[in-house]
Motif scaffolding. Sequence first.
Motif, PDB file in Angstrom:
ATOM      1  N   TYR A  41      65.846  -3.257  24.726  1.00  0.00           N
ATOM      2  CA  TYR A  41      64.505  -3.232  24.146  1.00  0.00           C
ATOM      3  C   TYR A  41      64.562  -2.807  22.680  1.00  0.00           C
ATOM      4  O   TYR A  41      63.888  -3.379  21.831  1.00  0.00           O
ATOM      5  CB  TYR A  41      63.594  -2.258  24.898  1.00  0.00           C
ATOM      6  N   ILE A  44      63.922   3.395  33.654  1.00  0.00           N
ATOM      7  CA  ILE A  44      64.756   2.269  33.221  1.00  0.00           C
ATOM      8  C   ILE A  44      66.170   2.764  32.952  1.00  0.00           C
ATOM      9  O   ILE A  44      66.402   3.960  32.817  1.00  0.00           O
ATOM     10  CB  ILE A  44      64.178   1.585  31.957  1.00  0.00           C
ATOM     11  N   ARG A  86      57.988  -9.208  33.837  1.00  0.00           N
ATOM     12  CA  ARG A  86      58.229  -8.098  32.926  1.00  0.00           C
ATOM     13  C   ARG A  86      57.533  -6.862  33.466  1.00  0.00           C
ATOM     14  O   ARG A  86      56.380  -6.918  33.852  1.00  0.00           O
ATOM     15  CB  ARG A  86      57.704  -8.441  31.538  1.00  0.00           C
ATOM     16  N   ARG A  87      58.246  -5.778  33.441  1.00  0.00           N
ATOM     17  CA  ARG A  87      57.702  -4.532  33.957  1.00  0.00           C
ATOM     18  C   ARG A  87      56.820  -3.832  32.934  1.00  0.00           C
ATOM     19  O   ARG A  87      55.840  -3.185  33.288  1.00  0.00           O
ATOM     20  CB  ARG A  87      58.860  -3.635  34.363  1.00  0.00           C
ATOM     21  N   PHE A  88      57.173  -3.944  31.659  1.00  0.00           N
ATOM     22  CA  PHE A  88      56.435  -3.293  30.591  1.00  0.00           C
ATOM     23  C   PHE A  88      55.938  -4.332  29.596  1.00  0.00           C
ATOM     24  O   PHE A  88      56.617  -5.312  29.331  1.00  0.00           O
ATOM     25  CB  PHE A  88      57.323  -2.286  29.844  1.00  0.00           C
ATOM     26  N   SER A  89      54.769  -4.078  29.038  1.00  0.00           N
ATOM     27  CA  SER A  89      54.249  -4.970  28.003  1.00  0.00           C
ATOM     28  C   SER A  89      54.957  -4.664  26.684  1.00  0.00           C
ATOM     29  O   SER A  89      55.628  -3.631  26.542  1.00  0.00           O
ATOM     30  CB  SER A  89      52.740  -4.769  27.842  1.00  0.00           C
ATOM     31  N   ASP A  90      54.800  -5.560  25.732  1.00  0.00           N
ATOM     32  CA  ASP A  90      55.406  -5.352  24.419  1.00  0.00           C
ATOM     33  C   ASP A  90      54.902  -4.059  23.783  1.00  0.00           C
ATOM     34  O   ASP A  90      55.665  -3.334  23.150  1.00  0.00           O
ATOM     35  CB  ASP A  90      55.102  -6.536  23.502  1.00  0.00           C
ATOM     36  N   TYR A 119      60.504   6.659  32.148  1.00  0.00           N
ATOM     37  CA  TYR A 119      59.972   5.322  32.421  1.00  0.00           C
ATOM     38  C   TYR A 119      60.707   4.600  33.548  1.00  0.00           C
ATOM     39  O   TYR A 119      60.336   3.491  33.925  1.00  0.00           O
ATOM     40  CB  TYR A 119      60.001   4.471  31.154  1.00  0.00           C
ATOM     41  N   MET A 132      57.663   3.208  23.557  1.00  0.00           N
ATOM     42  CA  MET A 132      58.906   3.901  23.931  1.00  0.00           C
ATOM     43  C   MET A 132      59.808   4.089  22.713  1.00  0.00           C
ATOM     44  O   MET A 132      60.375   5.158  22.511  1.00  0.00           O
ATOM     45  CB  MET A 132      59.671   3.082  24.981  1.00  0.00           C
ATOM     46  N   GLN A 156      53.912  -1.335  25.303  1.00  0.00           N
ATOM     47  CA  GLN A 156      54.535  -0.189  25.953  1.00  0.00           C
ATOM     48  C   GLN A 156      55.976   0.006  25.480  1.00  0.00           C
ATOM     49  O   GLN A 156      56.411   1.133  25.269  1.00  0.00           O
ATOM     50  CB  GLN A 156      54.507  -0.366  27.472  1.00  0.00           C
ATOM     51  N   ILE A 157      56.693  -1.095  25.316  1.00  0.00           N
ATOM     52  CA  ILE A 157      58.075  -1.012  24.852  1.00  0.00           C
ATOM     53  C   ILE A 157      58.122  -0.441  23.439  1.00  0.00           C
ATOM     54  O   ILE A 157      58.940   0.426  23.125  1.00  0.00           O
ATOM     55  CB  ILE A 157      58.753  -2.400  24.925  1.00  0.00           C
TER      56      ILE A 157
END
Length: 87
Positions: A40, A32, A3-7, A30, A13, A9-10
């Motif tokens: 997400y 993506i 996973r590129r982003f943690s929960d 970001y 966003m 961070q998502i």
Amino acid sequence: MKRRFSDEQIIGMIKEYEAGVKAQDLCRKYGISDATFYKYKAKFGGMNVSDARQLRALEDENNKLKRMLADAMLDNAALKDLATKNY
């Protein structure tokens, strides 16, 4: 799957999006795609960080239980195979 982003961070966003930032601007910021952002949003929309952590814990537990069930079914099939063979 990495996973590129943690929960957290998502969810950050998504909060930015709900505050009025355009989705395209967030995707550019970001790095993506639009599809990833909306995926997400579908999964984490309306959640806070503690909800996401609880979801992650439940997903991990579910995966563990699935592995245990698969192992049990494999053992059961092996025992049935042994029981039906005549030596």
